[in-house]
Design a protein around this motif. Structure first.
Motif, PDB file in Angstrom:
ATOM      1  N   LYS A 113       0.830  -1.205   0.000  1.00  0.00           N
ATOM      2  CA  LYS A 113       0.000   0.000   0.000  1.00  0.00           C
ATOM      3  C   LYS A 113       0.871   1.265   0.000  1.00  0.00           C
ATOM      4  O   LYS A 113       2.085   1.209   0.142  1.00  0.00           O
ATOM      5  CB  LYS A 113      -0.925   0.013   1.227  1.00  0.00           C
ATOM      6  CG  LYS A 113      -1.775  -1.239   1.389  1.00  0.00           C
ATOM      7  CD  LYS A 113      -2.773  -1.403   0.270  1.00  0.00           C
ATOM      8  CE  LYS A 113      -3.711  -2.581   0.546  1.00  0.00           C
ATOM      9  NZ  LYS A 113      -4.651  -2.829  -0.571  1.00  0.00           N
ATOM     10  N   THR A 114       0.190   2.414  -0.133  1.00  0.00           N
ATOM     11  CA  THR A 114       0.868   3.707  -0.078  1.00  0.00           C
ATOM     12  C   THR A 114       0.463   4.427   1.199  1.00  0.00           C
ATOM     13  O   THR A 114      -0.724   4.620   1.459  1.00  0.00           O
ATOM     14  CB  THR A 114       0.505   4.573  -1.298  1.00  0.00           C
ATOM     15  OG1 THR A 114       0.930   3.907  -2.487  1.00  0.00           O
ATOM     16  CG2 THR A 114       1.193   5.931  -1.213  1.00  0.00           C
ATOM     17  N   VAL A 115       1.466   4.792   1.982  1.00  0.00           N
ATOM     18  CA  VAL A 115       1.235   5.444   3.272  1.00  0.00           C
ATOM     19  C   VAL A 115       1.720   6.884   3.195  1.00  0.00           C
ATOM     20  O   VAL A 115       2.828   7.154   2.724  1.00  0.00           O
ATOM     21  CB  VAL A 115       1.968   4.704   4.412  1.00  0.00           C
ATOM     22  CG1 VAL A 115       1.722   5.396   5.752  1.00  0.00           C
ATOM     23  CG2 VAL A 115       1.513   3.245   4.476  1.00  0.00           C
ATOM     24  N   GLY A 116       0.890   7.817   3.645  1.00  0.00           N
ATOM     25  CA  GLY A 116       1.235   9.229   3.612  1.00  0.00           C
ATOM     26  C   GLY A 116       1.871   9.700   4.910  1.00  0.00           C
ATOM     27  O   GLY A 116       1.452   9.303   6.004  1.00  0.00           O
ATOM     28  N   PHE A 117       2.887  10.546   4.763  1.00  0.00           N
ATOM     29  CA  PHE A 117       3.601  11.124   5.903  1.00  0.00           C
ATOM     30  C   PHE A 117       3.647  12.639   5.737  1.00  0.00           C
ATOM     31  O   PHE A 117       3.445  13.166   4.653  1.00  0.00           O
ATOM     32  CB  PHE A 117       5.034  10.576   5.964  1.00  0.00           C
ATOM     33  CG  PHE A 117       5.120   9.090   6.207  1.00  0.00           C
ATOM     34  CD1 PHE A 117       5.266   8.585   7.481  1.00  0.00           C
ATOM     35  CD2 PHE A 117       5.045   8.199   5.137  1.00  0.00           C
ATOM     36  CE1 PHE A 117       5.348   7.215   7.701  1.00  0.00           C
ATOM     37  CE2 PHE A 117       5.128   6.832   5.349  1.00  0.00           C
ATOM     38  CZ  PHE A 117       5.272   6.335   6.629  1.00  0.00           C
ATOM     39  N   ARG A 142      10.313  -1.290   1.069  1.00  0.00           N
ATOM     40  CA  ARG A 142      10.322  -2.755   0.994  1.00  0.00           C
ATOM     41  C   ARG A 142       8.902  -3.314   1.143  1.00  0.00           C
ATOM     42  O   ARG A 142       8.466  -4.145   0.345  1.00  0.00           O
ATOM     43  CB  ARG A 142      11.215  -3.337   2.093  1.00  0.00           C
ATOM     44  CG  ARG A 142      11.378  -4.868   2.020  1.00  0.00           C
ATOM     45  CD  ARG A 142      12.016  -5.435   3.278  1.00  0.00           C
ATOM     46  NE  ARG A 142      11.081  -5.437   4.411  1.00  0.00           N
ATOM     47  CZ  ARG A 142      11.389  -5.849   5.634  1.00  0.00           C
ATOM     48  NH1 ARG A 142      12.645  -6.243   5.901  1.00  0.00           N
ATOM     49  NH2 ARG A 142      10.483  -5.832   6.606  1.00  0.00           N
ATOM     50  N   ASP A 143       8.204  -2.830   2.183  1.00  0.00           N
ATOM     51  CA  ASP A 143       6.877  -3.375   2.479  1.00  0.00           C
ATOM     52  C   ASP A 143       5.744  -2.456   2.046  1.00  0.00           C
ATOM     53  O   ASP A 143       4.630  -2.919   1.823  1.00  0.00           O
ATOM     54  CB  ASP A 143       6.760  -3.654   3.981  1.00  0.00           C
ATOM     55  CG  ASP A 143       7.831  -4.606   4.470  1.00  0.00           C
ATOM     56  OD1 ASP A 143       7.891  -5.741   3.959  1.00  0.00           O
ATOM     57  OD2 ASP A 143       8.635  -4.211   5.332  1.00  0.00           O
ATOM     58  N   PHE A 144       6.015  -1.196   1.951  1.00  0.00           N
ATOM     59  CA  PHE A 144       4.995  -0.232   1.537  1.00  0.00           C
ATOM     60  C   PHE A 144       5.676   0.940   0.850  1.00  0.00           C
ATOM     61  O   PHE A 144       6.894   1.147   0.988  1.00  0.00           O
ATOM     62  CB  PHE A 144       4.165   0.261   2.728  1.00  0.00           C
ATOM     63  CG  PHE A 144       4.959   1.016   3.757  1.00  0.00           C
ATOM     64  CD1 PHE A 144       5.112   2.400   3.680  1.00  0.00           C
ATOM     65  CD2 PHE A 144       5.576   0.353   4.812  1.00  0.00           C
ATOM     66  CE1 PHE A 144       5.854   3.092   4.615  1.00  0.00           C
ATOM     67  CE2 PHE A 144       6.321   1.037   5.755  1.00  0.00           C
ATOM     68  CZ  PHE A 144       6.462   2.412   5.661  1.00  0.00           C
ATOM     69  N   THR A 145       4.891   1.725   0.125  1.00  0.00           N
ATOM     70  CA  THR A 145       5.399   2.941  -0.513  1.00  0.00           C
ATOM     71  C   THR A 145       5.119   4.125   0.398  1.00  0.00           C
ATOM     72  O   THR A 145       3.979   4.319   0.844  1.00  0.00           O
ATOM     73  CB  THR A 145       4.716   3.169  -1.871  1.00  0.00           C
ATOM     74  OG1 THR A 145       5.015   2.071  -2.738  1.00  0.00           O
ATOM     75  CG2 THR A 145       5.192   4.461  -2.507  1.00  0.00           C
ATOM     76  N   ALA A 146       6.150   4.892   0.701  1.00  0.00           N
ATOM     77  CA  ALA A 146       6.001   6.084   1.535  1.00  0.00           C
ATOM     78  C   ALA A 146       5.863   7.308   0.646  1.00  0.00           C
ATOM     79  O   ALA A 146       6.701   7.553  -0.219  1.00  0.00           O
ATOM     80  CB  ALA A 146       7.191   6.237   2.464  1.00  0.00           C
ATOM     81  N   ARG A 147       4.801   8.064   0.865  1.00  0.00           N
ATOM     82  CA  ARG A 147       4.615   9.326   0.132  1.00  0.00           C
ATOM     83  C   ARG A 147       4.691  10.481   1.119  1.00  0.00           C
ATOM     84  O   ARG A 147       3.879  10.562   2.047  1.00  0.00           O
ATOM     85  CB  ARG A 147       3.282   9.345  -0.606  1.00  0.00           C
ATOM     86  CG  ARG A 147       3.064  10.654  -1.372  1.00  0.00           C
ATOM     87  CD  ARG A 147       1.783  10.637  -2.174  1.00  0.00           C
ATOM     88  NE  ARG A 147       1.470  11.972  -2.693  1.00  0.00           N
ATOM     89  CZ  ARG A 147       0.329  12.290  -3.299  1.00  0.00           C
ATOM     90  NH1 ARG A 147      -0.605  11.361  -3.489  1.00  0.00           N
ATOM     91  NH2 ARG A 147       0.123  13.522  -3.723  1.00  0.00           N
ATOM     92  N   ARG A 148       5.671  11.338   0.948  1.00  0.00           N
ATOM     93  CA  ARG A 148       5.867  12.485   1.813  1.00  0.00           C
ATOM     94  C   ARG A 148       5.083  13.681   1.316  1.00  0.00           C
ATOM     95  O   ARG A 148       5.013  13.920   0.116  1.00  0.00           O
ATOM     96  CB  ARG A 148       7.346  12.869   1.841  1.00  0.00           C
ATOM     97  CG  ARG A 148       8.048  12.468   3.089  1.00  0.00           C
ATOM     98  CD  ARG A 148       9.479  12.889   3.174  1.00  0.00           C
ATOM     99  NE  ARG A 148      10.009  13.804   2.221  1.00  0.00           N
ATOM    100  CZ  ARG A 148      11.170  13.614   1.594  1.00  0.00           C
ATOM    101  NH1 ARG A 148      11.863  12.514   1.793  1.00  0.00           N
ATOM    102  NH2 ARG A 148      11.627  14.524   0.762  1.00  0.00           N
ATOM    103  N   PHE A 149       4.529  14.437   2.240  1.00  0.00           N
ATOM    104  CA  PHE A 149       3.873  15.699   1.919  1.00  0.00           C
ATOM    105  C   PHE A 149       4.717  16.803   2.547  1.00  0.00           C
ATOM    106  O   PHE A 149       4.495  17.223   3.680  1.00  0.00           O
ATOM    107  CB  PHE A 149       2.433  15.701   2.428  1.00  0.00           C
ATOM    108  CG  PHE A 149       1.545  14.750   1.678  1.00  0.00           C
ATOM    109  CD1 PHE A 149       0.774  15.184   0.609  1.00  0.00           C
ATOM    110  CD2 PHE A 149       1.513  13.398   2.013  1.00  0.00           C
ATOM    111  CE1 PHE A 149      -0.025  14.305  -0.103  1.00  0.00           C
ATOM    112  CE2 PHE A 149       0.721  12.509   1.303  1.00  0.00           C
ATOM    113  CZ  PHE A 149      -0.053  12.965   0.239  1.00  0.00           C
ATOM    114  N   ASP A 150       5.730  17.233   1.792  1.00  0.00           N
ATOM    115  CA  ASP A 150       6.701  18.198   2.297  1.00  0.00           C
ATOM    116  C   ASP A 150       6.148  19.610   2.248  1.00  0.00           C
ATOM    117  O   ASP A 150       5.846  20.131   1.171  1.00  0.00           O
ATOM    118  CB  ASP A 150       7.988  18.133   1.471  1.00  0.00           C
ATOM    119  CG  ASP A 150       8.949  17.076   1.980  1.00  0.00           C
ATOM    120  OD1 ASP A 150       9.007  16.893   3.215  1.00  0.00           O
ATOM    121  OD2 ASP A 150       9.635  16.440   1.167  1.00  0.00           O
TER     122      ASP A 150
END
Length: 287
Positions: A113-117, A142-150
């Motif tokens: 999945k994609t997780v937002g930070f 590796r286990d999930f996609t990290a999407r940053r909201f900078d």
């Protein structure tokens, strides 16, 4: 420091209200015969560095700034002291939010999945959440996609822009889950960013602390003591003081402590944000 020399404090200008806040504190201290002034910095990295060049006697530091300052001090043979923090800085948590209709019931189901930070330098919306996921066996990339909201790099997540953008992306179906500090989760629910019944909490971090007043090495101890005593004497039921406390988001000042930063220290090391001497080693960090 002579009797007429003000005690200089550093603070980060993360929003226009910062000027109002510290002008009010300056007047409060002056009414009590204590000379105080402040310098505003555009980011915490510059502020921390100023604690070691004699510019400021203490700093209103983010938790991430505290970690860096403590490392820089230790590398120079000093130990740092935190003298005060807000009641609202203690024992906070961040939450991982999903849409209510999402077929995700456990952290393990975030796989693929994609997780937002929040922003790259946000303790509550990126670094501590990454630590929480790592301790539960999940690694970004590796286990999930990290999407940053900078949003507003260098402010260490003191704004809420990145967390709000992540919440909006969650509701728009662009990501599968989003991290935010618990207080912002409640605020977004009140504002309708997270409509009633449309989201749910999947996970919660361990408790952590937020900002503190960090004393610079070599600061005048008598002036720091007077500053601390006047700060801790501020009372919510004092009509001259309450507006300042409301602006700064607290009801009472508490003695400082450094026991609530363990998760952040782990994350700083694991994400290679600062090294052991406090040097910035995050390659994509702009501030």
């Amino acid at each position: 420091m002579t009797i007429n020399t003000p005690l200089m404090m550093g603070a980060v200008a993360y929003a226009p209200k910062v000027v109002t806040i510290w002008e009010g504190f300056k007047e409060y201290f002056r009414r009590h015969g204590f000379e105080f002034d402040y310098i505003l910095y555009s980011n915490y990295e510059r502020q921390v560095e100023a604690q070691f060049d004699g510019s400021i006697a203490l700093a209103w530091n983010s938790p991430l700034a505290w970690v860096r300052a403590e490392r820089m001090a230790r590398a120079r043979g000093h130990s740092l002291q935190t003298v005060a923090m807000r009641d609202s800085d203690c024992d906070l948590t961040s939450v991982l939010v999903t849409r209510a209709d999402a077929p995700i019931a456990t952290l393990a189901e975030l796989a693929g999945k994609t997780v937002g930070f929040g922003a790259i330098d946000s303790p509550q919306a990126r670094l501590i959440p990454l630590d929480h996921l790592r301790r539960n066996g999940l690694l970004a990339g590796r286990d999930f996609t990290a999407r940053r909201f900078d949003v507003l790099g260098g402010k260490h997540g003191d704004h809420i822009g990145g967390e709000r953008d992540a919440a909006l992306a969650l509701m728009a179906g662009e990501i599968d889950a989003a991290w935010m500090i618990d207080g912002n989760h409640m605020a977004f629910s009140r504002e309708g960013v997270l409509p009633a019944g449309a989201s749910r909490i999947l996970a919660r971090t361990e408790a952590f602390d937020h900002c503190n007043f960090t004393v610079s090495p070599g600061a005048p101890s008598a002036a720091i003591g007077r500053f601390t005593a006047l700060l801790l004497a501020m009372r919510w039921d004092d009509p001259a003081v309450r507006p300042l406390l409301e602006l700064e988001g607290l009801k009472a000042w508490l003695p400082g402590r450094s026991s609530g930063y363990d998760a952040l220290v782990r994350a700083v090391d694991d994400e290679r944000f600062y090294d052991a001497e406090g040097n910035i080693i995050a390659s994509d960090y702009q501030y």
